[in-house]
Motif scaffolding. Structure first.
Motif, PDB file in Angstrom:
ATOM      1  N   MET A   1       0.664  -1.214  -0.019  1.00 34.51           N
ATOM      2  CA  MET A   1       0.097  -0.120  -0.201  1.00 34.51           C
ATOM      3  C   MET A   1       0.916   1.078  -0.022  1.00 34.51           C
ATOM      4  SD  MET A   1      -3.355   0.743   2.766  1.00 34.51           S
ATOM      5  CE  MET A   1      -4.023   2.168   2.752  1.00 34.51           C
ATOM      6  N   LYS A   2       0.586   2.215  -0.882  1.00 38.10           N
ATOM      7  CA  LYS A   2       1.254   3.310  -1.019  1.00 38.10           C
ATOM      8  C   LYS A   2       0.613   4.565  -0.260  1.00 38.10           C
ATOM      9  CE  LYS A   2       2.559   4.431  -4.936  1.00 38.10           C
ATOM     10  NZ  LYS A   2       2.607   4.668  -6.748  1.00 38.10           N
ATOM     11  N   ALA A   3       1.495   5.543  -0.073  1.00 34.33           N
ATOM     12  CA  ALA A   3       1.117   6.717   0.651  1.00 34.33           C
ATOM     13  C   ALA A   3      -0.193   7.478  -0.059  1.00 34.33           C
ATOM     14  CB  ALA A   3       2.302   7.684   0.985  1.00 34.33           C
TER      15      ALA A   3
ATOM     16  N   LYS B   1      -2.037  10.930  -0.382  1.00 35.54           N
ATOM     17  CA  LYS B   1      -1.726  12.516   0.036  1.00 35.54           C
ATOM     18  C   LYS B   1      -3.295  13.143   0.094  1.00 35.54           C
ATOM     19  CE  LYS B   1       2.550  13.672  -2.200  1.00 35.54           C
ATOM     20  NZ  LYS B   1       3.149  14.691  -3.403  1.00 35.54           N
ATOM     21  N   ILE B   2      -3.660  13.687   0.992  1.00 38.53           N
ATOM     22  CA  ILE B   2      -5.014  14.250   1.263  1.00 38.53           C
ATOM     23  C   ILE B   2      -4.475  15.853   1.236  1.00 38.53           C
ATOM     24  CG2 ILE B   2      -6.958  14.384   2.690  1.00 38.53           C
ATOM     25  CD1 ILE B   2      -5.878  11.239   3.501  1.00 38.53           C
ATOM     26  N   GLY B   3      -5.088  16.380   0.381  1.00 37.82           N
ATOM     27  CA  GLY B   3      -4.838  17.954   0.503  1.00 37.82           C
ATOM     28  C   GLY B   3      -3.356  18.194   0.360  1.00 37.82           C
ATOM     29  N   ARG B   4      -2.959  19.393   0.642  1.00 36.48           N
ATOM     30  CA  ARG B   4      -1.639  19.784   0.396  1.00 36.48           C
ATOM     31  C   ARG B   4      -0.506  19.426   1.563  1.00 36.48           C
ATOM     32  NH1 ARG B   4       0.307  26.193  -0.489  1.00 36.48           N
ATOM     33  NH2 ARG B   4       2.490  25.465  -0.884  1.00 36.48           N
ATOM     34  N   TYR B   5      -1.032  19.329   2.686  1.00 36.67           N
ATOM     35  CA  TYR B   5      -0.132  19.006   3.850  1.00 36.67           C
ATOM     36  C   TYR B   5      -0.487  17.750   4.569  1.00 36.67           C
ATOM     37  CZ  TYR B   5       0.580  23.970   3.217  1.00 36.67           C
ATOM     38  OH  TYR B   5       0.979  25.373   2.894  1.00 36.67           O
ATOM     39  N   LEU B   6      -1.397  17.033   4.348  1.00 38.11           N
ATOM     40  CA  LEU B   6      -1.736  15.539   5.047  1.00 38.11           C
ATOM     41  C   LEU B   6      -1.521  14.558   4.197  1.00 38.11           C
ATOM     42  CD1 LEU B   6      -5.155  16.919   6.444  1.00 38.11           C
ATOM     43  CD2 LEU B   6      -2.907  17.593   7.254  1.00 38.11           C
ATOM     44  N   VAL B   7      -1.238  13.335   4.758  1.00 37.11           N
ATOM     45  CA  VAL B   7      -0.916  12.045   4.185  1.00 37.11           C
ATOM     46  C   VAL B   7      -0.983  10.996   5.085  1.00 37.11           C
ATOM     47  CG1 VAL B   7       1.627  12.163   4.985  1.00 37.11           C
ATOM     48  CG2 VAL B   7       1.102  10.987   2.596  1.00 37.11           C
ATOM     49  N   ARG B   8      -1.707  10.017   4.364  1.00 38.31           N
ATOM     50  CA  ARG B   8      -1.779   8.633   5.078  1.00 38.31           C
ATOM     51  C   ARG B   8      -0.691   7.604   4.463  1.00 38.31           C
ATOM     52  NH1 ARG B   8      -7.148   5.923   4.670  1.00 38.31           N
ATOM     53  NH2 ARG B   8      -6.072   4.061   4.015  1.00 38.31           N
ATOM     54  N   ASP B   9       0.176   7.131   5.221  1.00 37.40           N
ATOM     55  CA  ASP B   9       1.209   6.328   4.872  1.00 37.40           C
ATOM     56  C   ASP B   9       1.432   5.074   5.796  1.00 37.40           C
ATOM     57  OD1 ASP B   9       3.716   5.153   4.030  1.00 37.40           O
ATOM     58  OD2 ASP B   9       4.566   7.025   3.720  1.00 37.40           O
ATOM     59  N   PRO B  10       1.163   4.069   5.143  1.00 34.55           N
ATOM     60  CA  PRO B  10       1.076   2.696   6.035  1.00 34.55           C
ATOM     61  C   PRO B  10       2.644   2.444   6.874  1.00 34.55           C
ATOM     62  CG  PRO B  10       1.103   2.112   3.917  1.00 34.55           C
ATOM     63  CD  PRO B  10       0.816   3.496   3.931  1.00 34.55           C
ATOM     64  N   ARG B  11       3.561   3.141   6.327  1.00 40.31           N
ATOM     65  CA  ARG B  11       4.856   3.136   7.072  1.00 40.31           C
ATOM     66  C   ARG B  11       5.164   4.155   8.326  1.00 40.31           C
ATOM     67  NH1 ARG B  11       7.883   4.031   1.579  1.00 40.31           N
ATOM     68  NH2 ARG B  11       6.105   5.733   1.662  1.00 40.31           N
ATOM     69  N   VAL B  12       4.255   5.109   8.363  1.00 45.19           N
ATOM     70  CA  VAL B  12       4.067   6.244   9.185  1.00 45.19           C
ATOM     71  C   VAL B  12       2.923   6.202  10.099  1.00 45.19           C
ATOM     72  CG1 VAL B  12       4.376   8.672   9.540  1.00 45.19           C
ATOM     73  CG2 VAL B  12       5.493   7.471   7.565  1.00 45.19           C
ATOM     74  N   CYS B  13       3.458   5.903  11.694  1.00 42.77           N
ATOM     75  CA  CYS B  13       2.402   5.992  12.744  1.00 42.77           C
ATOM     76  C   CYS B  13       1.289   5.003  12.403  1.00 42.77           C
ATOM     77  CB  CYS B  13       1.847   7.489  12.704  1.00 42.77           C
ATOM     78  SG  CYS B  13       2.990   8.481  13.285  1.00 42.77           S
ATOM     79  N   HIS B  14       1.650   4.027  11.923  1.00 38.39           N
ATOM     80  CA  HIS B  14       0.650   2.849  11.759  1.00 38.39           C
ATOM     81  C   HIS B  14      -0.325   3.142  10.808  1.00 38.39           C
ATOM     82  CE1 HIS B  14       2.356   0.568  14.838  1.00 38.39           C
ATOM     83  NE2 HIS B  14       2.332   1.627  15.499  1.00 38.39           N
TER      84      HIS B  14
ATOM     85  N   LYS C   1      -1.715   6.135  10.153  1.00 39.10           N
ATOM     86  CA  LYS C   1      -2.767   7.279  10.689  1.00 39.10           C
ATOM     87  C   LYS C   1      -2.597   8.504   9.845  1.00 39.10           C
ATOM     88  CE  LYS C   1      -3.158   6.056  15.565  1.00 39.10           C
ATOM     89  NZ  LYS C   1      -3.178   6.748  16.927  1.00 39.10           N
ATOM     90  N   LEU C   2      -3.607   9.271   9.814  1.00 37.92           N
ATOM     91  CA  LEU C   2      -3.315  10.682   9.093  1.00 37.92           C
ATOM     92  C   LEU C   2      -2.322  11.412   9.618  1.00 37.92           C
ATOM     93  CD1 LEU C   2      -4.582  12.267   6.477  1.00 37.92           C
ATOM     94  CD2 LEU C   2      -6.262  12.979   8.086  1.00 37.92           C
ATOM     95  N   THR C   3      -1.484  11.785   9.243  1.00 42.55           N
ATOM     96  CA  THR C   3      -0.572  12.670   9.621  1.00 42.55           C
ATOM     97  C   THR C   3      -0.272  13.886   8.701  1.00 42.55           C
ATOM     98  OG1 THR C   3       1.522  11.776   8.531  1.00 42.55           O
ATOM     99  CG2 THR C   3       0.890  10.824  10.833  1.00 42.55           C
ATOM    100  N   PHE C   4       0.619  14.953   9.454  1.00 41.84           N
ATOM    101  CA  PHE C   4       1.216  15.886   8.621  1.00 41.84           C
ATOM    102  C   PHE C   4       2.307  15.551   7.732  1.00 41.84           C
ATOM    103  CE2 PHE C   4      -1.407  17.722  11.906  1.00 41.84           C
ATOM    104  CZ  PHE C   4      -2.026  18.956  11.432  1.00 41.84           C
ATOM    105  N   LYS C   5       2.208  15.992   6.459  1.00 47.71           N
ATOM    106  CA  LYS C   5       3.356  15.598   5.590  1.00 47.71           C
ATOM    107  C   LYS C   5       4.705  15.742   6.135  1.00 47.71           C
ATOM    108  CE  LYS C   5       4.611  16.336   0.562  1.00 47.71           C
ATOM    109  NZ  LYS C   5       4.089  17.098  -0.507  1.00 47.71           N
ATOM    110  N   GLY C   6       5.537  14.944   5.990  1.00 51.21           N
ATOM    111  CA  GLY C   6       7.245  15.317   6.430  1.00 51.21           C
ATOM    112  C   GLY C   6       7.318  14.918   8.003  1.00 51.21           C
TER     113      GLY C   6
END
Length: 86
Positions: free
Chosen positions: A1-3, A5-18, A20-25
């Motif tokens: 599963m790939k990351a 992007k949701i909007g300009r600043y938000l991302v959901r990446d299975p490799r980051v914070c399980h 969860k929706l996080t702030f990009k970077g």
């Protein structure tokens, strides 16, 4: 599963914070920031605690959360409403 992007600043990446929706970077969950804002913390306080965030990213999270809430409950019986203006 790939990351995703949701909007300009938000991302959901299975490799980051399980995934969860996080702030990009960052590893800062959007949920954490929205929860703090809901508890009365100001954006300025948030930015002091998480200097890796910026005002535009937080504003985007608020806008998307608002849009999701409105979309989810639009057309439902009106049990939630804006407070009366004085």
């Amino acid at each position: 599963m790939k990351a995703v992007k949701i909007g300009r600043y938000l991302v959901r990446d299975p490799r980051v914070c399980h995934g969860k929706l996080t702030f990009k970077g960052t590893r800062v969950p959007v949920e954490t920031i929205l929860h703090r804002l809901g508890k009365g913390r100001s954006i300025e306080e948030i930015l002091k605690s998480w200097p890796e965030l910026n005002r535009d990213a937080i504003a985007e999270a608020i806008r998307l959360a608002t849009a999701t809430l409105v979309e989810r409950y639009q057309g439902q019986p009106k049990t939630l409403h804006e407070p009366a203006h004085s």
